[in-house]
Write an enzyme that holds these catalytic residues in place. Structure first.
Site, PDB file in Angstrom:
ATOM      1  N   SER A 135       0.873  -1.161   0.000  1.00  0.00           N
ATOM      2  CA  SER A 135       0.000   0.000   0.000  1.00  0.00           C
ATOM      3  C   SER A 135       0.921   1.224   0.000  1.00  0.00           C
ATOM      4  O   SER A 135       1.721   1.390   0.920  1.00  0.00           O
ATOM      5  CB  SER A 135      -0.853  -0.014   1.266  1.00  0.00           C
ATOM      6  OG  SER A 135      -1.553   1.196   1.402  1.00  0.00           O
ATOM      7  N   LYS A 161      -1.049  -1.064  -4.483  1.00  0.00           N
ATOM      8  CA  LYS A 161      -2.245  -0.286  -4.125  1.00  0.00           C
ATOM      9  C   LYS A 161      -1.792   1.132  -3.840  1.00  0.00           C
ATOM     10  O   LYS A 161      -0.808   1.339  -3.130  1.00  0.00           O
ATOM     11  CB  LYS A 161      -2.897  -0.919  -2.895  1.00  0.00           C
ATOM     12  CG  LYS A 161      -3.742   0.001  -2.019  1.00  0.00           C
ATOM     13  CD  LYS A 161      -4.407  -0.797  -0.896  1.00  0.00           C
ATOM     14  CE  LYS A 161      -4.582   0.042   0.363  1.00  0.00           C
ATOM     15  NZ  LYS A 161      -5.133  -0.755   1.483  1.00  0.00           N
ATOM     16  N   LYS A 163      -2.979   5.079  -2.612  1.00  0.00           N
ATOM     17  CA  LYS A 163      -4.012   5.861  -1.936  1.00  0.00           C
ATOM     18  C   LYS A 163      -4.480   6.953  -2.890  1.00  0.00           C
ATOM     19  O   LYS A 163      -3.660   7.542  -3.622  1.00  0.00           O
ATOM     20  CB  LYS A 163      -3.433   6.491  -0.665  1.00  0.00           C
ATOM     21  CG  LYS A 163      -3.045   5.468   0.391  1.00  0.00           C
ATOM     22  CD  LYS A 163      -4.275   4.841   1.025  1.00  0.00           C
ATOM     23  CE  LYS A 163      -3.898   3.886   2.150  1.00  0.00           C
ATOM     24  NZ  LYS A 163      -5.080   3.299   2.801  1.00  0.00           N
ATOM     25  N   ASP A 188      -7.172   2.918  -2.951  1.00  0.00           N
ATOM     26  CA  ASP A 188      -7.890   2.990  -1.673  1.00  0.00           C
ATOM     27  C   ASP A 188      -8.199   4.445  -1.377  1.00  0.00           C
ATOM     28  O   ASP A 188      -7.295   5.274  -1.259  1.00  0.00           O
ATOM     29  CB  ASP A 188      -6.999   2.391  -0.561  1.00  0.00           C
ATOM     30  CG  ASP A 188      -7.701   2.299   0.788  1.00  0.00           C
ATOM     31  OD1 ASP A 188      -8.860   2.750   0.899  1.00  0.00           O
ATOM     32  OD2 ASP A 188      -7.076   1.776   1.731  1.00  0.00           O
ATOM     33  N   GLU A 213     -11.034   0.551  -3.121  1.00  0.00           N
ATOM     34  CA  GLU A 213     -11.295   0.259  -1.709  1.00  0.00           C
ATOM     35  C   GLU A 213     -11.960   1.461  -1.035  1.00  0.00           C
ATOM     36  O   GLU A 213     -11.504   2.592  -1.182  1.00  0.00           O
ATOM     37  CB  GLU A 213      -9.941  -0.058  -1.051  1.00  0.00           C
ATOM     38  CG  GLU A 213     -10.012  -0.653   0.334  1.00  0.00           C
ATOM     39  CD  GLU A 213      -8.602  -0.989   0.868  1.00  0.00           C
ATOM     40  OE1 GLU A 213      -7.677  -1.239   0.048  1.00  0.00           O
ATOM     41  OE2 GLU A 213      -8.429  -0.971   2.088  1.00  0.00           O
ATOM     42  N   ASP A 238     -13.463  -1.860   3.408  1.00  0.00           N
ATOM     43  CA  ASP A 238     -12.506  -1.949   4.520  1.00  0.00           C
ATOM     44  C   ASP A 238     -13.229  -1.413   5.761  1.00  0.00           C
ATOM     45  O   ASP A 238     -13.870  -2.179   6.498  1.00  0.00           O
ATOM     46  CB  ASP A 238     -11.246  -1.130   4.150  1.00  0.00           C
ATOM     47  CG  ASP A 238     -10.221  -0.983   5.271  1.00  0.00           C
ATOM     48  OD1 ASP A 238     -10.501  -1.404   6.406  1.00  0.00           O
ATOM     49  OD2 ASP A 238      -9.126  -0.419   5.037  1.00  0.00           O
ATOM     50  N   LYS A 262      -9.241  -6.841   8.321  1.00  0.00           N
ATOM     51  CA  LYS A 262      -8.210  -6.412   9.279  1.00  0.00           C
ATOM     52  C   LYS A 262      -8.634  -6.975  10.621  1.00  0.00           C
ATOM     53  O   LYS A 262      -9.729  -6.662  11.110  1.00  0.00           O
ATOM     54  CB  LYS A 262      -8.144  -4.885   9.360  1.00  0.00           C
ATOM     55  CG  LYS A 262      -7.525  -4.236   8.127  1.00  0.00           C
ATOM     56  CD  LYS A 262      -7.473  -2.739   8.259  1.00  0.00           C
ATOM     57  CE  LYS A 262      -6.906  -2.114   6.995  1.00  0.00           C
ATOM     58  NZ  LYS A 262      -7.122  -0.658   6.956  1.00  0.00           N
ATOM     59  N   GLY A 290      -3.644  -3.984   6.293  1.00  0.00           N
ATOM     60  CA  GLY A 290      -2.619  -3.646   7.267  1.00  0.00           C
ATOM     61  C   GLY A 290      -2.928  -2.317   7.926  1.00  0.00           C
ATOM     62  O   GLY A 290      -3.709  -1.516   7.406  1.00  0.00           O
TER      63      GLY A 290
HETATM   64  O1  OSB Z   1      -6.982   1.859   4.684  1.00  0.00           O
HETATM   65  O2  OSB Z   1      -5.803   0.138   4.431  1.00  0.00           O
HETATM   66  C1  OSB Z   1      -5.964   1.249   4.936  1.00  0.00           C
HETATM   67  C2  OSB Z   1      -2.856   2.263   6.894  1.00  0.00           C
HETATM   68  C3  OSB Z   1      -3.414   2.938   7.948  1.00  0.00           C
HETATM   69  C4  OSB Z   1      -4.779   3.081   7.996  1.00  0.00           C
HETATM   70  C5  OSB Z   1      -5.584   2.553   6.982  1.00  0.00           C
HETATM   71  C6  OSB Z   1      -5.016   1.860   5.926  1.00  0.00           C
HETATM   72  C7  OSB Z   1      -3.621   1.757   5.866  1.00  0.00           C
HETATM   73  C8  OSB Z   1      -2.916   1.128   4.769  1.00  0.00           C
HETATM   74  C9  OSB Z   1      -1.526   0.644   5.056  1.00  0.00           C
HETATM   75  O3  OSB Z   1      -3.321   1.089   3.625  1.00  0.00           O
HETATM   76  C10 OSB Z   1      -1.370  -0.815   4.963  1.00  0.00           C
HETATM   77  C11 OSB Z   1      -0.041  -1.228   5.514  1.00  0.00           C
HETATM   78  O4  OSB Z   1       0.921  -1.206   4.763  1.00  0.00           O
HETATM   79  O5  OSB Z   1       0.035  -1.588   6.710  1.00  0.00           O
HETATM   80 MG    MG Z   2      -8.147   0.640   3.365  1.00  0.00          MG
END
Ligand code: OSB
Ligand code: MG
Length: 369
Positions: A135, A161, A163, A188, A213, A238, A262, A290
């Site tokens: 991510s 992925k 953001k 995402d 996402e 999510d 998660k 994550g």
């Molecule tokens: O939305 O998946 C998410 C990190 C912090 C809060 C929300 C998210 C995320 C990530 C990071 O996308 C995923 C990771 O590398 O741990």
């Molecule tokens: Mg997410």
């Protein structure tokens, strides 16, 4: 397992690189560890709540409070046959799932150590290795993002992925696709968009994304179903999926065609397994999300991902993407094929680095029966 004592710790861990989502940028992680002391065995769990209530309602300070005032006192002195047995004892407290999940997962770890079985086996997993992706947060420039994608692809990660948010979406995706037409790519939004932006969101369809996402409100299912009808791109939920009932509703309404699980967001391993199972009965694949975990939460994510319906690459990446030095050894590493081995030894297969944890700890409290 008699729960004799529970230790809470808050750690400050600087990130190797800042991480930015539609709700903000972080340079370090305030994280919380829960240790259950049971009959001479310690089990560790990580509370994945953020420093601020921006991803969801929980945050480190709220989780600390609810654990010490309610959740831990409900378990101290009790004898449980399994880690999962704590769930009904914590039920009286509404929500606060990240706090509950840390405690439950610590107990699962104590259980697998006590029974001398691998954690993956205890939860009913099967995969020997799991596919992984990354991510990548919002960067200062698109060039910087392109450089990061290049590095992660070279490292072998199977899915990228990125953001997205207003002003960092369609143009950025277009640039990525023109350079890498065939990679598994997803995005995402962390709830950055609204239903009246459907024309804008339909532009995402041209990029052949694996999924989008959580495009809409963090607590919504119904309007995601309305959106899914008008998008070709699969929606992955999510934030909205907190319980197996949420998952069932989303699946029945066709609000998502993929689920990000998660373990913290849903309150622990038991609920995560139930969500995995119900998605499987609907033939909807899941993957493990994550929360910028330290090695402790990361290791639990690895074992969870061994369940058979975790067929898509997760956000479970190598320790070194996040930390100069992780608090478990060996550190989590990823193969050149973008996979992580699920350790096949009793327990989790990772050791706790006590000295480093002590060094990073800024707050600590032990509650005894
Ligand atoms: O939305 O998946 C998410 C990190 C912090 C809060 C929300 C998210 C995320 C990530 C990071 O996308 C995923 C990771 O590398 O741990
Ligand atoms: Mg997410």
């Amino acid at each position: 397992m008699k729960i004799e004592a529970v230790t809470l710790r808050e750690l400050h861990m600087p990130l190797v690189h800042f991480f930015e989502t539609s709700f903000g940028r972080v340079y370090d992680r305030r994280t919380m560890l829960v240790t259950v002391h049971c009959d001479g065995v310690d089990g560790w769990g990580e509370c994945v709540a953020d420093a601020h209530p921006f991803y969801n309602e929980e945050f480190v300070d709220s989780a600390w409070l609810v654990l010490r005032q309610y959740l831990i006192p409900a378990l101290l002195g009790k004898t449980l046959a399994t880690g999962a047995d704590c769930v009904p004892l914590l039920e009286k407290v509404r929500g606060n799932r990240m706090a509950k999940g840390a405690l439950e997962n610590a107990l699962w770890e104590a259980e697998c150590k006590q029974k001398a079985v691998p954690l993956w086996k205890l939860i009913g997993g099967s995969a020997r290795e799991i596919p992984t992706g990354v991510s990548i947060g919002i960067q200062d420039s698109v060039d910087q993002l392109m450089g990061k994608i290049e590095t992660e692809l070279a490292a072998g990660y199977q899915r990228i992925k990125v953001k997205v948010k207003h002003g960092w979406d369609v143009d950025v995706l277009a640039k990525i696709r023109s350079r890498w037409p065939d990679i598994l790519l997803s995005c995402d939004a962390n709830s950055a968009y609204r239903l009246d932006e459907i024309d804008h969101l339909r532009k995402f369809d041209q990029f052949n994304l694996l999924m989008i996402e959580q495009p809409l409100w963090n607590d919504d299912i119904y309007y995601h179903a309305r959106l899914q009808k008008q998008l070709q791109t699969k929606i992955c939920l999510d934030e909205s999926i907190r319980t197996v009932r949420d998952a069932e509703m989303a699946l029945k309404l066709d609000a998502c065609r993929i689920i990000n699980i998660k373990v913290g967001r849903v309150g622990g391993m038991s609920e995560a397994i139930k969500i995995h199972d119900i998605a499987k009965t609907h033939s909807v694949p899941v993957w493990c999300g994550g929360m910028l975990e330290s090695g402790i939460g990361r290791v639990h994510n690895i074992h969870l991902s061994s369940l058979e319906n975790f067929t898509l690459p997760g956000d479970v990446s190598a320790s070194q993407r996040y930390w100069k030095e992780d608090i478990v050894e060996p550190e989590v590493t990823v193969s050149a094929r973008g996979t992580i081995q699920v350790p096949n030894v009793p327990g989790t297969g990772y050791q706790i680095k006590d000295d480093l944890i002590e060094h990073l700890t800024v707050r600590k409290e032990t509650l005894r029966a």
